[in-house]
Design a protein around this motif. Sequence first.
Motif, PDB file in Angstrom:
ATOM      1  N   GLU A  10      85.601 -31.296 -27.441  1.00 23.38           N
ATOM      2  CA  GLU A  10      86.276 -32.532 -27.023  1.00 23.38           C
ATOM      3  C   GLU A  10      87.232 -33.028 -28.104  1.00 23.38           C
ATOM      4  O   GLU A  10      88.348 -33.455 -27.805  1.00 23.38           O
ATOM      5  CB  GLU A  10      85.253 -33.621 -26.691  1.00 23.38           C
ATOM      6  CG  GLU A  10      84.511 -33.374 -25.406  1.00 23.38           C
ATOM      7  CD  GLU A  10      83.529 -34.493 -25.084  1.00 23.38           C
ATOM      8  OE1 GLU A  10      83.796 -35.658 -25.458  1.00 23.38           O
ATOM      9  OE2 GLU A  10      82.504 -34.187 -24.457  1.00 23.38           O
ATOM     10  N   PHE A  11      86.803 -32.974 -29.354  1.00 18.87           N
ATOM     11  CA  PHE A  11      87.649 -33.372 -30.479  1.00 18.87           C
ATOM     12  C   PHE A  11      88.904 -32.492 -30.508  1.00 18.87           C
ATOM     13  O   PHE A  11      90.033 -32.984 -30.601  1.00 18.87           O
ATOM     14  CB  PHE A  11      86.853 -33.255 -31.789  1.00 18.87           C
ATOM     15  CG  PHE A  11      87.624 -33.647 -33.014  1.00 18.87           C
ATOM     16  CD1 PHE A  11      87.669 -34.965 -33.423  1.00 18.87           C
ATOM     17  CD2 PHE A  11      88.305 -32.690 -33.761  1.00 18.87           C
ATOM     18  CE1 PHE A  11      88.380 -35.332 -34.557  1.00 18.87           C
ATOM     19  CE2 PHE A  11      89.019 -33.046 -34.893  1.00 18.87           C
ATOM     20  CZ  PHE A  11      89.054 -34.370 -35.294  1.00 18.87           C
ATOM     21  N   ASN A  12      88.706 -31.178 -30.410  1.00 17.95           N
ATOM     22  CA  ASN A  12      89.829 -30.245 -30.462  1.00 17.95           C
ATOM     23  C   ASN A  12      90.722 -30.328 -29.232  1.00 17.95           C
ATOM     24  O   ASN A  12      91.934 -30.103 -29.327  1.00 17.95           O
ATOM     25  CB  ASN A  12      89.328 -28.823 -30.692  1.00 17.95           C
ATOM     26  CG  ASN A  12      88.881 -28.620 -32.125  1.00 17.95           C
ATOM     27  OD1 ASN A  12      89.404 -29.234 -33.042  1.00 17.95           O
ATOM     28  ND2 ASN A  12      87.900 -27.764 -32.314  1.00 17.95           N
ATOM     29  N   ASP A  13      90.151 -30.651 -28.075  1.00 19.46           N
ATOM     30  CA  ASP A  13      90.981 -30.854 -26.878  1.00 19.46           C
ATOM     31  C   ASP A  13      91.982 -31.981 -27.125  1.00 19.46           C
ATOM     32  O   ASP A  13      93.152 -31.876 -26.747  1.00 19.46           O
ATOM     33  CB  ASP A  13      90.117 -31.193 -25.666  1.00 19.46           C
ATOM     34  CG  ASP A  13      89.365 -29.991 -25.115  1.00 19.46           C
ATOM     35  OD1 ASP A  13      89.673 -28.846 -25.508  1.00 19.46           O
ATOM     36  OD2 ASP A  13      88.463 -30.207 -24.281  1.00 19.46           O
ATOM     37  N   ASN A  14      91.526 -33.049 -27.763  1.00 20.64           N
ATOM     38  CA  ASN A  14      92.423 -34.173 -28.071  1.00 20.64           C
ATOM     39  C   ASN A  14      93.503 -33.738 -29.067  1.00 20.64           C
ATOM     40  O   ASN A  14      94.668 -34.102 -28.928  1.00 20.64           O
ATOM     41  CB  ASN A  14      91.645 -35.366 -28.623  1.00 20.64           C
ATOM     42  CG  ASN A  14      92.556 -36.528 -28.915  1.00 20.64           C
ATOM     43  OD1 ASN A  14      93.209 -37.063 -28.029  1.00 20.64           O
ATOM     44  ND2 ASN A  14      92.626 -36.915 -30.182  1.00 20.64           N
ATOM     45  N   LEU A  20     100.491 -30.768 -28.883  1.00 21.03           N
ATOM     46  CA  LEU A  20     101.361 -30.061 -27.942  1.00 21.03           C
ATOM     47  C   LEU A  20     102.304 -31.020 -27.213  1.00 21.03           C
ATOM     48  O   LEU A  20     103.225 -30.592 -26.520  1.00 21.03           O
ATOM     49  CB  LEU A  20     100.535 -29.226 -26.960  1.00 21.03           C
ATOM     50  CG  LEU A  20      99.835 -28.025 -27.584  1.00 21.03           C
ATOM     51  CD1 LEU A  20      98.980 -27.296 -26.550  1.00 21.03           C
ATOM     52  CD2 LEU A  20     100.827 -27.067 -28.241  1.00 21.03           C
ATOM     53  N   SER A  21     102.074 -32.321 -27.405  1.00 24.72           N
ATOM     54  CA  SER A  21     103.006 -33.338 -26.905  1.00 24.72           C
ATOM     55  C   SER A  21     103.985 -33.749 -27.998  1.00 24.72           C
ATOM     56  O   SER A  21     104.783 -34.658 -27.810  1.00 24.72           O
ATOM     57  CB  SER A  21     102.236 -34.564 -26.417  1.00 24.72           C
ATOM     58  OG  SER A  21     101.410 -34.229 -25.332  1.00 24.72           O
ATOM     59  N   GLY A  22     103.877 -33.115 -29.176  1.00 26.37           N
ATOM     60  CA  GLY A  22     104.798 -33.390 -30.273  1.00 26.37           C
ATOM     61  C   GLY A  22     104.266 -34.330 -31.332  1.00 26.37           C
ATOM     62  O   GLY A  22     104.940 -34.608 -32.316  1.00 26.37           O
ATOM     63  N   SER A  50      99.588 -30.654 -36.968  1.00 31.29           N
ATOM     64  CA  SER A  50     101.005 -30.836 -36.636  1.00 31.29           C
ATOM     65  C   SER A  50     101.407 -29.808 -35.598  1.00 31.29           C
ATOM     66  O   SER A  50     100.876 -28.686 -35.583  1.00 31.29           O
ATOM     67  CB  SER A  50     101.887 -30.646 -37.871  1.00 31.29           C
ATOM     68  OG  SER A  50     101.571 -31.582 -38.862  1.00 31.29           O
ATOM     69  N   PRO A  51     102.384 -30.150 -34.753  1.00 29.56           N
ATOM     70  CA  PRO A  51     102.863 -29.161 -33.783  1.00 29.56           C
ATOM     71  C   PRO A  51     103.715 -28.091 -34.466  1.00 29.56           C
ATOM     72  O   PRO A  51     104.365 -28.357 -35.474  1.00 29.56           O
ATOM     73  CB  PRO A  51     103.708 -29.994 -32.814  1.00 29.56           C
ATOM     74  CG  PRO A  51     104.141 -31.179 -33.606  1.00 29.56           C
ATOM     75  CD  PRO A  51     103.051 -31.443 -34.610  1.00 29.56           C
ATOM     76  N   LEU A  60     104.985 -25.113 -29.516  1.00 31.43           N
ATOM     77  CA  LEU A  60     104.404 -23.843 -29.047  1.00 31.43           C
ATOM     78  C   LEU A  60     102.934 -23.710 -29.436  1.00 31.43           C
ATOM     79  O   LEU A  60     102.200 -22.940 -28.845  1.00 31.43           O
ATOM     80  CB  LEU A  60     105.150 -22.658 -29.664  1.00 31.43           C
ATOM     81  CG  LEU A  60     106.601 -22.473 -29.301  1.00 31.43           C
ATOM     82  CD1 LEU A  60     107.182 -21.302 -30.084  1.00 31.43           C
ATOM     83  CD2 LEU A  60     106.738 -22.233 -27.814  1.00 31.43           C
ATOM     84  N   GLY A  61     102.547 -24.423 -30.466  1.00 29.28           N
ATOM     85  CA  GLY A  61     101.185 -24.309 -30.972  1.00 29.28           C
ATOM     86  C   GLY A  61     100.901 -25.435 -31.941  1.00 29.28           C
ATOM     87  O   GLY A  61     101.664 -26.393 -32.055  1.00 29.28           O
ATOM     88  N   VAL A  62      99.797 -25.296 -32.645  1.00 29.04           N
ATOM     89  CA  VAL A  62      99.339 -26.330 -33.573  1.00 29.04           C
ATOM     90  C   VAL A  62      98.952 -25.687 -34.892  1.00 29.04           C
ATOM     91  O   VAL A  62      98.267 -24.657 -34.908  1.00 29.04           O
ATOM     92  CB  VAL A  62      98.117 -27.087 -32.996  1.00 29.04           C
ATOM     93  CG1 VAL A  62      97.586 -28.113 -33.978  1.00 29.04           C
ATOM     94  CG2 VAL A  62      98.464 -27.731 -31.662  1.00 29.04           C
TER      95      VAL A  62
END
Length: 116
Positions: A10-14, A20-22, A50-51, A60-62
């Motif tokens: 859940e933490f990582n989903d956030n 990924l939204s910038g 950071s994105p 594209l990733g994190v």
Amino acid sequence: MRDGWPEVSEFNDNVMKVCLSGGTLSYRDQELTLWRSGDPEQVWMDLDYSPVIGESGLPLGVVAIVVETTAKVRAEQNLKEEARQRQAEQQRQRRLFEQAPGFIIIMRGPSTSSSS
């Protein structure tokens, strides 16, 4: 990340949603429970996310920078507990002193010992 750390999914989903939204995220001494060697372990970490921006300008990733701070946090907790215990002992001694029926002297200094 869900496969590697399912206990904090859940933490990582956030994290993924925000980055990924910038957006970026930063946590200091974040408390987490991770499974290590088959057992749950309470840990603390400094986390910076950071994105990763692609050529199109879209995330594209994190990228994650993770520094475990468990030893530092536990040392700080121990110092606070020791200070609390010292204060409690001082208060106990003060109450005993106030209730004493006579005079009391408390002396501190080097101990003396005789040598043969």
